[in-house]
Enzyme design. Sequence first.
Site, PDB file in Angstrom:
ATOM      1  N   LYS A 183      39.254  35.033  30.520  1.00  0.00           N
ATOM      2  CA  LYS A 183      40.577  34.852  31.124  1.00  0.00           C
ATOM      3  C   LYS A 183      41.328  33.712  30.430  1.00  0.00           C
ATOM      4  O   LYS A 183      41.354  32.574  30.915  1.00  0.00           O
ATOM      5  CB  LYS A 183      40.398  34.590  32.623  1.00  0.00           C
ATOM      6  CG  LYS A 183      41.595  35.036  33.451  1.00  0.00           C
ATOM      7  CD  LYS A 183      41.214  35.203  34.901  1.00  0.00           C
ATOM      8  CE  LYS A 183      42.408  35.304  35.814  1.00  0.00           C
ATOM      9  NZ  LYS A 183      43.270  36.459  35.585  1.00  0.00           N
ATOM     10  N   GLU A 219      42.984  48.511  31.001  1.00  0.00           N
ATOM     11  CA  GLU A 219      43.503  47.651  32.071  1.00  0.00           C
ATOM     12  C   GLU A 219      44.814  48.202  32.616  1.00  0.00           C
ATOM     13  O   GLU A 219      45.546  48.888  31.901  1.00  0.00           O
ATOM     14  CB  GLU A 219      43.799  46.249  31.516  1.00  0.00           C
ATOM     15  CG  GLU A 219      42.589  45.475  31.053  1.00  0.00           C
ATOM     16  CD  GLU A 219      41.959  44.642  32.161  1.00  0.00           C
ATOM     17  OE1 GLU A 219      42.128  44.957  33.349  1.00  0.00           O
ATOM     18  OE2 GLU A 219      41.279  43.668  31.811  1.00  0.00           O
TER      19      GLU A 219
END
Length: 341
Positions: A183, A219
Amino acid sequence: MTKNIDWQNLGFSYIKTDYRFVARWKDGSWNEGELSTDHMITLHEGSTALHYAQQCFEGLKAYRCKDGSVNLFRPDQNAERLQKTCARLLIPAVPVNLFIRACKEVVKANQEWLAPYGTGATLYLRPFIIGVGENIGIRPAPEYIFTVFCCPVGSYFKGGMKPSNFLVSEYDRAAPNGTGGVKVGGNYAASILPHEQAAERNFADAIYLDPKTHTKIEEVGAANFFGITKDNKFITPDSPSILPSITKYSLLYLAKERLGLEAIEGDVYIDQLDQFAEAGACGTAAVISPIGGIQHGDNFHVFYSETEVGPITQRLYQELTGIQFGDIEAPEGWITKVELD
Ligand SMILES: Cc1ncc(COP(=O)(O)O)c(C=O)c1O
């Protein structure tokens, strides 16, 4: 006293709260950290976070329960994922206990910003780490700041549990052996243009395909994809370049253990969407957002409906949010209580 906010109509925007937590790393260790009322960060102009994106973050929520107590959902998982991200960027790892203490202190200090039970709103926590200090070469920073702030939030995608439509982007958000699985801000910088392009065409967000072959869904904006096949299997993509979503792993467990579905991580080919009866996006911010349809080139594929939520998506949503808000018994270790006094 709970703040007087229109809790039912909150979106996902920054709202200034009272305190954040700040800890610093210098000379080989993290300090204890403390709460601060300062909303600004002053950085050296040579900071690696500014030039080389040596920074990373997390996102988790605090939930007000019916009895007034406050839940954090699997914060240990966020702490562990942050450590993996740190390892990829050569940032010194934040110890799990420092991470969880920081989150608890921020929630406790900002409890007036925590939505009342039943409004659906939550307190979103944003922990992040930045490399700071005098530098110009591409190398790890000499110092780091770990901080956690919070904002009250409602739905991430407009409409929340109403289906949204998404547009398959021609851009990649991450490279095959890049940083998609951790992330870091750089992944999100790469997604701002595709997001805007999707929004201009009235889609909720961009869908990214696998960067190697552009044949498989990876995603859904800042959320993972899941689909329910016509023979009742829960499938979610398996790829090293997607973010290992804590919500997705929770849903894999709940789909299997609570709904009795076969639940698997596997390939989701963009030209085989017909196998799915329902589809959704899942994540801390997105919670579960049903996918109405996906535009891929000239083809628009509708799953269950553009206006109605499918029955399994609905059951997963009830199970997940029931656990988060303390109405349904949680699997062991999933809930961490915040002591408010
Ligand atoms: C790119 C991306 N994928 C998936 C997710 C969902 O992950 P999680 O369920 O851990 O919030 C997020 C949000 O954190 C994200 O930014």
